[in-house]
Design a protein around this motif. Structure first.
Motif, PDB file in Angstrom:
ATOM      1  N   LEU A  59       0.829  -1.209   0.000  1.00 54.17           N
ATOM      2  CA  LEU A  59       0.000   0.000   0.000  1.00 54.17           C
ATOM      3  C   LEU A  59       0.867   1.266   0.000  1.00 54.17           C
ATOM      4  N   ILE A  60       2.029   1.176   0.619  1.00 57.63           N
ATOM      5  CA  ILE A  60       2.968   2.312   0.563  1.00 57.63           C
ATOM      6  C   ILE A  60       3.371   2.520  -0.898  1.00 57.63           C
ATOM      7  N   ARG A  61       3.694   1.407  -1.542  1.00 52.14           N
ATOM      8  CA  ARG A  61       4.086   1.451  -2.946  1.00 52.14           C
ATOM      9  C   ARG A  61       2.954   2.013  -3.798  1.00 52.14           C
ATOM     10  N   HIS A  62       1.741   1.549  -3.527  1.00 51.47           N
ATOM     11  CA  HIS A  62       0.605   2.018  -4.322  1.00 51.47           C
ATOM     12  C   HIS A  62       0.365   3.515  -4.106  1.00 51.47           C
ATOM     13  N   THR A  63       0.647   4.004  -2.919  1.00 47.49           N
ATOM     14  CA  THR A  63       0.469   5.434  -2.637  1.00 47.49           C
ATOM     15  C   THR A  63       1.306   6.275  -3.608  1.00 47.49           C
ATOM     16  N   LEU A  64       2.525   5.772  -3.875  1.00 50.38           N
ATOM     17  CA  LEU A  64       3.397   6.503  -4.817  1.00 50.38           C
ATOM     18  C   LEU A  64       2.677   6.656  -6.173  1.00 50.38           C
ATOM     19  N   PHE A  65       2.218   5.533  -6.711  1.00 46.34           N
ATOM     20  CA  PHE A  65       1.616   5.570  -8.052  1.00 46.34           C
ATOM     21  C   PHE A  65       0.327   6.386  -8.070  1.00 46.34           C
ATOM     22  N   ARG A  66      -0.495   6.188  -7.059  1.00 51.22           N
ATOM     23  CA  ARG A  66      -1.787   6.889  -7.028  1.00 51.22           C
ATOM     24  C   ARG A  66      -1.580   8.407  -6.851  1.00 51.22           C
TER      25      ARG A  66
END
Ligand code: ADP
Length: 489
Positions: A316-323
């Protein structure tokens, strides 16, 4: 009251995560309330020595029984930001605390079993008789065991132990040799389910379990987490023993040291500001962009500061970057991981975004940069799978940085959603989601970014609500004093 804290970390001198902040912050709070407090720590070779005032050897002849012989130790004394500390320095071929790091060695259980025995021997030999010994996490789980099985019969009958668990995931698995090394012996006594025998590995001992069984009172670091560990897998195998001892177990929310974390006088940020005068925050935002070579634009900065551990919801940390990029924001991460797979994943991500004007990943431990991020970012994401308390969301609020958190443990006890929930609107201070998946995360992140873009005045009011929230040690400090008084009576 005379309180001796015993821990493997303390802020300013030996910090990996929140345990360090809590040991310092609580000690300082108790001191300010007029109690006599001292902290016992290992004398690691990697201590941040420049933070210790007046370090000197005060006890050169501590002989600590270990297996069939003894290890000769020196004990140093010094003050860390006003808190008196003792540092135990063993002279042993095992080089217990001379490893260039705090944790991660194969013999960690033996290293901290030694620290526990050495601490008890130090208190005993120097005639220190604290009213309460407050110890923390698996590294000091043997302290109450040693006290009651070994030192009480030698005269230490009045001392009481409060044991605080900051993270149930790491419990200190050990073998029978810990009993021989520390002089506890009697495997038939200790390898018992009512004592130290591990529930998951019946051939092993569990040091945290020892702390739970033998301490006079056991706490974890938020009320919500105290329930989670008794009623779900978050107890990591200790659920049963916690229910057995439920009468002496509870949750006390951590505080934040409001002196160390204070936007009005923080030495580690270039611009000071307060809830009524927020201009400095935007100066810090520019300083953060300068420091990390991010483009200057009217974009929000979403940050993550913390250990990169599966507990923290790395996907989810990783997804925060993309989003965040998709939604026109900037993303900043400060974190490190001892786990090679997670480290490799983020190293790869760092290479991928190396020249990106809206992303910066700093894969290191950097106290100074952490302060600048708390002060300069607009939002702080904490999407944990489990989170006993969590300090980053509370520190973020102190700096007017809006937390976006998953509703677990202490995150659920401290962050109240701006749009949903039962709390009075004046207490709402962030954005909350429930499911540990990308839809859950986006449901909160998108609302935060939307508010920033479309309703800047409302976003500013939310920042002020977050800053007004009292997450200081005031209430928890009183709570711990009540516990100490309770176990003394
Ligand atoms: P945990 O104890 O699980 O690591 P917490 O949120 O309770 O998490 O506490 C984290 C503490 O460690 C905070 O003070 C945070 O600022 C600090 N911290 C974590 N990682 C880093 C890092 N890479 N650099 C600087 N500070 C960090």
């Amino acid at each position: 009251m005379h309180i001796t804290m015993v821990a493997s970390e303390m802020a300013f001198v030996a910090k990996v995560g929140g345990l360090a902040d809590v040991v310092f912050g609580l000690s300082r709070e108790l001191q300010l309330r007029g109690h006599h407090v001292e902290v016992v720590l290992p004398k690691y070779d990697c201590l941040w020595h420049e933070q210790i005032h007046g370090l000197r050897s005060v006890y050169d002849d501590l002989s600590v029984p270990w297996f069939d012989g003894a290890v000769h130790c020196s004990v140093f004394e010094g003050h860390v930001h006003g808190v008196p500390c003792y540092f135990i320095d063993p002279h042993s071929e095992d080089l217990f605390f001379n490893r260039g790091c705090f944790y991660g060695a194969d013999d960690d259980a033996m290293r901290f079993a030694f620290f526990s025995r050495a601490t008890m021997e130090f208190l005993y030999k120097t005639n220190r008789r604290p009213d309460v010994i407050h110890c923390h996490d698996w590294q000091t789980g043997l302290i109450p065991v040693l006290l009651y099985e070994m030192y009480a019969p030698l005269g230490m009958e009045q001392e009481r132990v409060c044991y605080t668990i900051h993270n149930f995931k790491h419990q200190g698995g050990a073998g029978e040799q810990v009993l021989r090394a520390t002089g506890l012996h009697r495997p038939e006594h200790f390898f018992h389910h009512d004592r130290l025998r591990d529930d998951v590995n019946p051939f092993g001992l569990n040091l945290m379990r020892g702390g739970i069984v033998y301490a006079n009172f056991v706490t974890t670091v938020s009320p919500r987490h105290a329930e989670e560990v008794k009623h779900s897998e978050q107890g990591h195998g200790l659920r049963h023993i916690l229910n057995t001892h439920a009468g002496k177990f509870g949750g006390v929310l951590n505080g934040v040291d409001y002196d160390s974390w204070n936007p009005e006088k923080d030495d580690l940020i270039p611009h000071h500001y307060s809830v009524d005068e927020l201009a400095g925050k935007y100066g810090n935002k520019e300083a953060l962009r300068d420091r990390l070579l991010l483009r200057k634009d009217a974009k929000p900065i979403v940050a993550y500061v913390g250990r990169l551990d599966s507990q923290k919801g790395v996907h989810l940390i990783r997804h925060t970057l993309f989003r965040t990029l998709e939604r026109g924001g900037q993303f900043v991460l400060l974190g490190s991981s001892p786990d090679p797979a997670i480290d490799a994943e983020f190293q790869q991500l760092k290479v991928q975004f190396n020249d990106h004007p809206d992303v910066h990943l700093e894969l290191a431990f950097d106290e100074k940069l952490a302060h600048l991020i708390y002060a300069g970012a607009d939002m702080m994401v904490v999407p944990s799978i489990f989170e006993p308390c969590g300090l980053t969301q509370m520190i973020a609020m102190r700096y007017g940085t809006i937390p976006i958190v998953r509703a677990v443990g202490g995150l659920a006890d401290t962050v109240f959603d701006k749009d949903y929930g039962h709390v009075d609107p004046q207490w709402r201070n962030g954005f909350v989601f429930h499911e540990a998946d990308v839809q859950g995360l986006e449901s909160a992140l998108d609302r935060a970014l939307g508010l920033f873009h479309d309703y800047p005045q409302d976003f500013r009011s939310l920042m002020q609500s977050a800053m007004r929230h009292d997450n200081s040690w005031n209430h928890p400090g009183q709570h711990y004093v009540n516990i100490y008084e309770h176990i003394r009576s």
